[in-house]
Design a protein around this motif. Sequence first.
Motif, PDB file in Angstrom:
ATOM      1  N   ARG A 214       6.716   9.518  -1.348  1.00  4.64           N
ATOM      2  CA  ARG A 214       7.180   9.693  -2.830  1.00  4.64           C
ATOM      3  C   ARG A 214       8.593   9.302  -2.841  1.00  4.64           C
ATOM      4  O   ARG A 214       9.113   8.604  -3.653  1.00  4.64           O
ATOM      5  CB  ARG A 214       7.024  11.110  -2.959  1.00  4.64           C
ATOM      6  N   GLU A 215       9.528   9.642  -1.747  1.00  5.84           N
ATOM      7  CA  GLU A 215      10.909   9.197  -1.748  1.00  5.84           C
ATOM      8  C   GLU A 215      10.921   7.526  -1.698  1.00  5.84           C
ATOM      9  O   GLU A 215      11.831   6.924  -2.469  1.00  5.84           O
ATOM     10  CB  GLU A 215      11.486   9.841  -0.536  1.00  5.84           C
TER      11      GLU A 215
ATOM     12  N   ALA B 102      -2.771  15.618  -5.813  1.00  4.91           N
ATOM     13  CA  ALA B 102      -1.859  14.592  -5.626  1.00  4.91           C
ATOM     14  C   ALA B 102      -2.367  13.385  -5.041  1.00  4.91           C
ATOM     15  O   ALA B 102      -1.896  12.498  -4.773  1.00  4.91           O
ATOM     16  CB  ALA B 102      -0.734  15.458  -4.816  1.00  4.91           C
ATOM     17  N   LEU B 103      -3.863  13.456  -4.711  1.00  7.14           N
ATOM     18  CA  LEU B 103      -4.391  12.310  -3.913  1.00  7.14           C
ATOM     19  C   LEU B 103      -4.149  11.038  -4.922  1.00  7.14           C
ATOM     20  O   LEU B 103      -3.924   9.874  -4.333  1.00  7.14           O
ATOM     21  CB  LEU B 103      -5.716  12.380  -3.681  1.00  7.14           C
TER      22      LEU B 103
ATOM     23  N   PRO C 299       1.972  16.406   6.712  1.00  4.75           N
ATOM     24  CA  PRO C 299       2.385  16.731   5.442  1.00  4.75           C
ATOM     25  C   PRO C 299       3.306  16.178   5.027  1.00  4.75           C
ATOM     26  O   PRO C 299       3.718  15.946   3.582  1.00  4.75           O
ATOM     27  CB  PRO C 299       2.222  18.276   5.494  1.00  4.75           C
ATOM     28  N   TRP C 300       4.454  16.066   5.722  1.00  7.40           N
ATOM     29  CA  TRP C 300       5.582  15.231   5.301  1.00  7.40           C
ATOM     30  C   TRP C 300       5.629  13.736   4.834  1.00  7.40           C
ATOM     31  O   TRP C 300       6.590  13.511   4.365  1.00  7.40           O
ATOM     32  CB  TRP C 300       6.745  15.677   6.320  1.00  7.40           C
ATOM     33  N   LEU C 301       4.513  13.295   5.298  1.00 14.20           N
ATOM     34  CA  LEU C 301       4.240  11.922   5.001  1.00 14.20           C
ATOM     35  C   LEU C 301       4.373  11.698   3.641  1.00 14.20           C
ATOM     36  O   LEU C 301       4.585  10.744   3.088  1.00 14.20           O
ATOM     37  CB  LEU C 301       3.168  11.517   5.702  1.00 14.20           C
ATOM     38  N   TYR C 302       3.629  12.701   2.871  1.00 13.30           N
ATOM     39  CA  TYR C 302       3.560  12.594   1.371  1.00 13.30           C
ATOM     40  C   TYR C 302       4.933  12.343   0.693  1.00 13.30           C
ATOM     41  O   TYR C 302       5.280  11.763   0.150  1.00 13.30           O
ATOM     42  CB  TYR C 302       2.785  13.550   0.787  1.00 13.30           C
TER      43      TYR C 302
ATOM     44  N   GLY D 106       0.898   4.065  -1.888  1.00 12.25           N
ATOM     45  CA  GLY D 106       0.674   3.227  -1.002  1.00 12.25           C
ATOM     46  C   GLY D 106       0.156   4.079   0.349  1.00 12.25           C
ATOM     47  O   GLY D 106      -0.302   3.307   1.290  1.00 12.25           O
ATOM     48  N   MET D 107      -0.153   5.326   0.102  1.00 17.15           N
ATOM     49  CA  MET D 107      -0.870   5.919   1.371  1.00 17.15           C
ATOM     50  C   MET D 107      -2.193   5.820   1.510  1.00 17.15           C
ATOM     51  O   MET D 107      -2.857   5.706   0.366  1.00 17.15           O
ATOM     52  CB  MET D 107      -0.582   7.385   0.978  1.00 17.15           C
ATOM     53  N   THR D 108      -2.890   5.928   2.366  1.00 13.55           N
ATOM     54  CA  THR D 108      -4.238   5.837   2.604  1.00 13.55           C
ATOM     55  C   THR D 108      -4.970   7.364   2.370  1.00 13.55           C
ATOM     56  O   THR D 108      -4.248   8.206   2.672  1.00 13.55           O
ATOM     57  CB  THR D 108      -4.675   5.296   4.073  1.00 13.55           C
ATOM     58  N   VAL D 109      -6.399   7.300   2.371  1.00 15.12           N
ATOM     59  CA  VAL D 109      -6.565   8.591   2.051  1.00 15.12           C
ATOM     60  C   VAL D 109      -6.645   9.456   3.452  1.00 15.12           C
ATOM     61  O   VAL D 109      -6.511  10.421   3.412  1.00 15.12           O
ATOM     62  CB  VAL D 109      -8.265   8.544   1.753  1.00 15.12           C
ATOM     63  N   GLU D 110      -6.932   8.713   4.372  1.00 15.19           N
ATOM     64  CA  GLU D 110      -6.663   9.193   6.018  1.00 15.19           C
ATOM     65  C   GLU D 110      -5.421   9.692   6.225  1.00 15.19           C
ATOM     66  O   GLU D 110      -5.261  10.820   6.586  1.00 15.19           O
ATOM     67  CB  GLU D 110      -7.141   8.452   7.021  1.00 15.19           C
ATOM     68  N   GLN D 111      -4.210   9.130   5.602  1.00 16.72           N
ATOM     69  CA  GLN D 111      -2.884   9.520   5.955  1.00 16.72           C
ATOM     70  C   GLN D 111      -2.764  10.818   5.193  1.00 16.72           C
ATOM     71  O   GLN D 111      -2.172  11.769   5.234  1.00 16.72           O
ATOM     72  CB  GLN D 111      -2.027   8.453   5.456  1.00 16.72           C
ATOM     73  N   TYR D 112      -3.207  10.721   3.941  1.00 18.74           N
ATOM     74  CA  TYR D 112      -3.233  12.022   2.856  1.00 18.74           C
ATOM     75  C   TYR D 112      -3.990  13.065   3.484  1.00 18.74           C
ATOM     76  O   TYR D 112      -3.257  14.293   3.546  1.00 18.74           O
ATOM     77  CB  TYR D 112      -3.830  11.678   1.360  1.00 18.74           C
TER      78      TYR D 112
END
Length: 110
Positions: A28-29, A2-3, A21-24, A10-16
Amino acid sequence: MALPSAISFGMTVEQYWDGDPWLYAAFRESQRQRDERGEWERWQMGLYVYNSIASLVPALNPFVKKAKPEPYPEEPYGITSSRTPEETAAHEEKAAHEKMALWLMGHGPA
């Protein structure tokens, strides 16, 4: 994996990798809502174009002698109006008065 989709949201790799985990799901929403808004804007643009062309059709009809194009809308279309019912009634009354004044000026004594 899913990366790639997370990066496209718009997520950064560090955020991912290191974030909540709910940030993804939130990203997506957010992307789904942006896509939906874009679809709405494209649909509304099509409505403007359709109504603009439809307002010109009477003037393009060769079988009608005094055909005039319909007037273009004075206000943008919206989902809901920001006016109160009283303001809407006052606006419609003012528009009716202006229309009557224009008619009288066009059909008055010459």
